[in-house]
Write an enzyme that holds these catalytic residues in place. Structure first.
Site, short mmCIF file in Angstrom:
data_model
loop_
_atom_site.label_atom_id
_atom_site.label_comp_id
_atom_site.label_asym_id
_atom_site.label_seq_id
_atom_site.Cartn_x
_atom_site.Cartn_y
_atom_site.Cartn_z
N ASP A 49 0.83 -1.21 0.00
CA ASP A 49 0.00 0.00 0.00
C ASP A 49 0.86 1.26 0.00
OD1 ASP A 49 0.84 -0.83 2.61
OD2 ASP A 49 -0.48 0.66 3.50
N GLU A 50 0.28 2.31 -0.51
CA GLU A 50 0.82 3.66 -0.41
C GLU A 50 2.32 3.78 -0.69
OE1 GLU A 50 -2.14 5.45 2.97
OE2 GLU A 50 -0.55 4.15 3.70
#
Ligand code: NAG
Length: 534
Positions: free
Chosen positions: A340-341
């Site tokens: 993620d991210e």
């Protein structure tokens, strides 16, 4: 079917024999007439058929479990232990020749084809016997959680004097709607001890949750010993959000968590978040860092500023060691790689990285799970996407034939504040009061049912640093997520759930759970709900 019939006959005669052998016969006590379907069970079983009598649980009760059936005796012992701690009643498990036994709880391995899944069970409660049928010990374990909820904490005065706890009679047929019912605990932003994790596991298991995903690394900390890379924990484990001293699990600690969870038929999923959320790893071993610099330990709450160097072979050799060591002590089938991210990783580098890491995970015998962003890479249909934010990424995962774990941040994130007065939590995705957390369905987002693996409620720990605070955010919302993933839609109704949730208070109090006393719920003080009609 035939063997089931013969077995049932055998146990019926065993029960009769035991009753006949009882030395001290007591007068049958007038038992309260109680309606099984009115007892506050969570998650709500598939079918409940009440009959109007009760089983008198007392010191003349014994537990018997199927012989030569793997795990059944342990399930029986687990039930006996829980009855001991709940009502201080000691009852024997598989004891030979006891001559004072009048009633039997039988935990029976069945080969019935009516049982739809390994976790399915049937519970029959009569005046003189309770029978739990399941094809597997896992199903029997789920069944005894239901039975634990049916045993009253107190009984009425007359019965209490005689130390009898009435269990309402009837039949429960139960099977989970989703086989994956999880919670995630972020032990990276703040570290939680093995004992804290065990307490959380115990509480989750009571509500039939069967997955605990541990977020073991992030920018602020690396929390699991990797023998081939010791600085990860020596350096990367030394702090946490706010600058306290952090901590980490040795491999022995982790194995103990895995063992404790397995005893409760719960799978542990380890997560090493990469290529972003990797500051703590890069401080420990700077060659991992994408910008070539030696970063500093990070104690703040920002996300999306770190990345591994996705071009170096040595980075993949490092990941291979980490995945190998953790996989070797993880019996479950999954390995979560985060993903993620990764805001400072170039998109093409990200895709290249996830594709390589997926191969590493597979090489070590595990199925890769990643947050929803991983669906932009060329991942296999056997890998799993955990949908938390982007509907577009969820669609990509479906197009690739991947299974999806449903964790929408605005409904299922346990770290979101309940309301503006919430003591802990964030609200970037939403405020999630207890009703909002419950009133939704995993199917409503257009993800085809066959792609939905189940539901998971993540608990990020930027704002919580001890078990009391953890419990404040998790409870009572996690109880609702257990029902969302176990019970079918037709059996879920907020007005009905609200009352059943209120009735959880005595259990939560007894377990010393510091739940958020939501004003939406009329919390109950005692769990004795039987109306006595003699
Ligand atoms: C997200 C981050 C997570 C953070 C959380 C707080 C995911 C997959 N990523 O920004 O690192 O702790 O929000 O709610 O949730």
């Amino acid at each position: 079917m035939k063997t089931f019939f013969i077995r049932s006959l055998f146990f019926a005669s065993l029960a009769i024999l035991l009753v006949a052998c009882a030395e001290e016969k007591k007068e049958r006590i007038a038992m309260p007439t109680t309606d099984l379907s009115k007892i506050s069970l969570i998650p709500k079983p598939l079918k409940t058929i009440p009959t109007n009598s009760a089983f008198a649980l007392d010191q003349f009760t014994a537990i018997y479990t199927s012989k030569n059936a793997t795990g059944f005796e342990e399930v029986g012992t687990f039930l006996a232990d829980k009855l001991k701690s709940k009502i201080n009643l000691t009852i024997p498990v598989n004891s030979e020749g006891a001559n004072t036994i009048e009633r039997v709880i039988y935990i029976n391995q069945s080969d019935s084809t009516d049982l739809e899944s390994p976790e399915a069970y049937q519970l029959y409660i009569n005046q003189d016997s309770i029978i739990i049928n399941s094809n597997t010990a896992e199903g029997a374990f789920r069944g005894i959680q239901t039975l634990r909820q049916l045993v009253p904490l107190e009984s009425n005065d007359t019965l209490a004097l005689q130390k009898i706890w009435p269990v309402p009679s009837g039949k429960i047929i139960d099977n989970p709607n989703f086989g994956y019912r999880g919670s995630m605990l972020d032990v990276a932003r703040h570290f939680f001890s093995v004992d804290d994790v065990k307490k959380y596991i115990d509480l989750l298991a009571y509500y039939k949750i069967n997955v605990l995903h541990l977020h073991l690394s992030d920018d602020q900390g690396w929390r699991i010993e990797i023998k081939s890379w010791p600085k990860l924990t020596e350096v990367g484990g030394s702090t946490e959000v706010g600058g306290e001293s952090g901590g980490f699990y040795t491999q022995e600690d982790y194995k103990e968590i895995v063992r404790y969870a397995a005893e409760r038929y719960m799978t542990i999923i380890p997560e090493i978040d990469m290529p972003g959320h990797t500051n703590a790893a890069s401080v420990s071993y700077p060659f991992l860092n994408g910008n070539g610099k030696t970063p500093k330990l990070y104690e703040g709450m920002r996300v999306g500023f770190s990345t591994f160097d996705t071009h170096k072979d040595t980075v993949y050799a490092f990941i291979d060691d980490v995945v190998r060591e953790i996989s070797a002590i993880t019996p479950g089938p999954y390995f979560h790689v985060g993903g993620d991210e990764s805001h400072v990783t170039k998109k093409s580098d990200y895709i290249y990285f996830i594709d390589k890491v997926e191969k590493i995970v597979q090489k070590h015998g595990k199925r890769m799970i990643g947050w929803d962003e991983v669906a932009i890479a060329n991942v296999d249909s056997t890998s799993i996407s955990q949908w938390w934010a982007s509907e577009e990424n969820a669609k990509k995962a479906v197009d690739k034939g991947m299974k999806i774990i449903v964790s929408p941040a605005n409904k299922a994130y346990l770290d979101m504040e309940y309301d503006t007065l919430s003591k802990f939590g964030l609200h970037w995705a939403a405020y999630i009061p207890v009703d909002t957390a419950y009133i939704w369905t995993p199917e409503e987002y257009g993800i085809p049912l066959e792609n939905i693996l189940g539901v998971e409620a993540p608990l990020w720990s930027e704002t919580i640093s001890n078990i009391d605070e953890l419990e404040y955010l998790a409870f009572p919302r996690i109880i609702g997520y257990s029902e969302l993933s176990w019970s079918i839609k037709e059996n879920r109704d907020w007005e009905d759930y609200k009352v059943r949730l209120a009735d959880q208070a005595p259990f939560l109090d007894r377990m010393d759970v510091k739940y958020y006393p939501s004003p939406l719920i009329d919390w109950k003080k005692s769990d004795f709900t039987y109306e006595t009609i003699e």
